[in-house]
Scaffold this motif. Structure first.
Motif, PDB file in Angstrom:
ATOM      1  N   ALA A  72      18.708  -3.476  12.125  1.00  0.00           N
ATOM      2  CA  ALA A  72      19.611  -3.190  11.845  1.00  0.00           C
ATOM      3  C   ALA A  72      20.638  -3.839  11.812  1.00  0.00           C
ATOM      4  N   LEU A  74      25.025  -5.041  12.609  1.00  0.00           N
ATOM      5  CA  LEU A  74      26.515  -4.521  13.327  1.00  0.00           C
ATOM      6  C   LEU A  74      27.686  -4.063  12.632  1.00  0.00           C
ATOM      7  N   SER A  78      25.285   2.256  10.306  1.00  0.00           N
ATOM      8  CA  SER A  78      24.300   2.528  11.231  1.00  0.00           C
ATOM      9  C   SER A  78      22.687   2.601  11.466  1.00  0.00           C
TER      10      SER A  78
END
Ligand SMILES: [Zn+2]
Length: 373
Positions: A72, A74, A78
């Protein structure tokens, strides 16, 4: 490693991957390119035709099974994810993302959370099962007798509300009752005064309250065939007084509700589960107390040279073979058959003098007025 990725890596430093934009559940086949940032490009990405860029320092490992890296970013939505299966691309990305492993919410993180809540649940169960009984055991001896007596006063008000003012006090019966209690008490090391009463209720029962109160129900007298039977029951109640069982139970039950209230508030469901387990715990807890009171009674009767078997026979007469356990408050007591067996095993020929004369016995039997049996 497949050929396409190999070529792509060799050429421009890129490879195939699966991308989820974090906004829809759509799975997209994309290409990744190792530029200044990680560039993700493919059909249907928005904004159209411009690649999604993830800064290497913002990329974090999320989870992934063997042979798959799921990351993922930041600075991305999300739930946006990038899945890479190609070992060479995984290696390349791993080498560029120095902070890949930081703050990750991966399987291990989730396992940690699950582990902690499991640990919390287990510790509550342990507290309810062990710590509260232990606390009750430790606290009970510390409660001053004056406080216990006041608790007993409060409990007596409850008893009077339940049974009215139906305390039997036929003079001759009262004298016999006092004699019996005194004889029993003198053979114990009980250091608190005993305040015995006979209540005019047909329920065959007896109980003890904090502060030395012993209640004998007329229903039990009606079923009794000799003084030893009643003496055994009274000795059992003195055992409860000696061990301060009713006080312990008060602390125990109060402590349990307090803890449950603290931890769960009034949340439905969990409190129902706890309630169920609690009554389970309570009943097994008090079973120990009952057994100890029986031991006390058996030893006391033996010291007086009277057979403990009489008490077992009375209980057996009342509850029957299996026992009418729903009606009798003897329900929390151990199985009557087991108790009868214990008391029968302790049977000895009488070596002490009778606890009451025949006249005293019939006076006690009719302390509440003429009895049918
Ligand atoms: Zn008992």
């Amino acid at each position: 490693m497949d050929n396409v990725a190999d070529t792509a890596l060799a050429g421009s430093g890129s490879g195939p991957a699966i991308y989820f934009d974090g906004l829809s559940s759509r799975r997209r086949a994309v290409a990744v390119a190792f530029k200044e940032q990680l560039e993700i490009s493919g059909e249907g990405l928005s904004p159209v035709s411009s690649p999604v860029s993830w800064a290497y320092s913002d990329i974090r490992r999320v989870d992934g099974g063997p042979g798959i890296l799921r990351v993922a970013c930041l600075s991305a939505p999300s739930l946006a994810r990038l899945e890479i299966r190609d070992a060479a691309v995984v290696a390349e990305l791993t080498s560029r993302c120095a902070r890949l492993g930081e703050n990750r919410l991966d399987g291990r993180g989730i396992a940690k959370i699950v582990g902690w809540s499991l640990a919390a649940t287990i510790s509550i169960v342990v507290v309810v099962l062990f710590a509260i009984p232990l606390a009750a055991d430790r606290l009970t001896p510390l409660v001053p007798e004056a406080f216990e007596a006041r608790l007993g006063d409060a409990a007596e008000v409850q008893v009077k509300t339940l049974f009215g003012e139906r305390v039997c006090n036929g003079a001759a019966g009262q004298a016999a009752f006092s004699k019996l209690i005194d004889t029993l008490r003198k053979s114990t090391d009980l250091d608190i005064p005993v305040q015995p009463s006979v209540l005019a209720t047909p329920i065959p029962n007896a109980f003890a309250l904090p502060g030395g109160r012993v209640y004998l129900f007329n229903g039990l007298l009606a079923k009794a065939e000799n003084p030893d039977e009643i003496a055994g029951v009274l000795a059992h109640e003195l055992g409860h007084l000696k061990h301060r069982d009713s006080l312990r139970e008060l602390i125990y039950n109060g402590g349990t509700s307090f803890l449950i209230g603290l931890l769960f508030g009034d949340v439905t469901g969990s409190s129902a589960v706890i309630f169920a387990s609690r009554s389970l715990v309570t009943s097994s807890y008090s079973r120990d107390a009952e057994q100890n009171a029986d031991t006390f009674a058996i030893e006391l009767m033996q010291r007086l040279g009277r057979s403990p078997k009489a008490m077992g026979e009375l209980l057996f007469r009342i509850t029957g073979k299996e026992g009418n356990r729903s009606l009798s408050i003897l329900a929390s007591h151990p199985f009557t058959e087991d108790r009868l067996k214990r008391m029968s095993d302790a049977d000895r020929p009488a070596s002490g003098s009778p606890l009451l004369t025949d006249a005293e016995w019939s006076a006690l039997k009719s302390i509440c007025g003429p009895n049918k049996s």
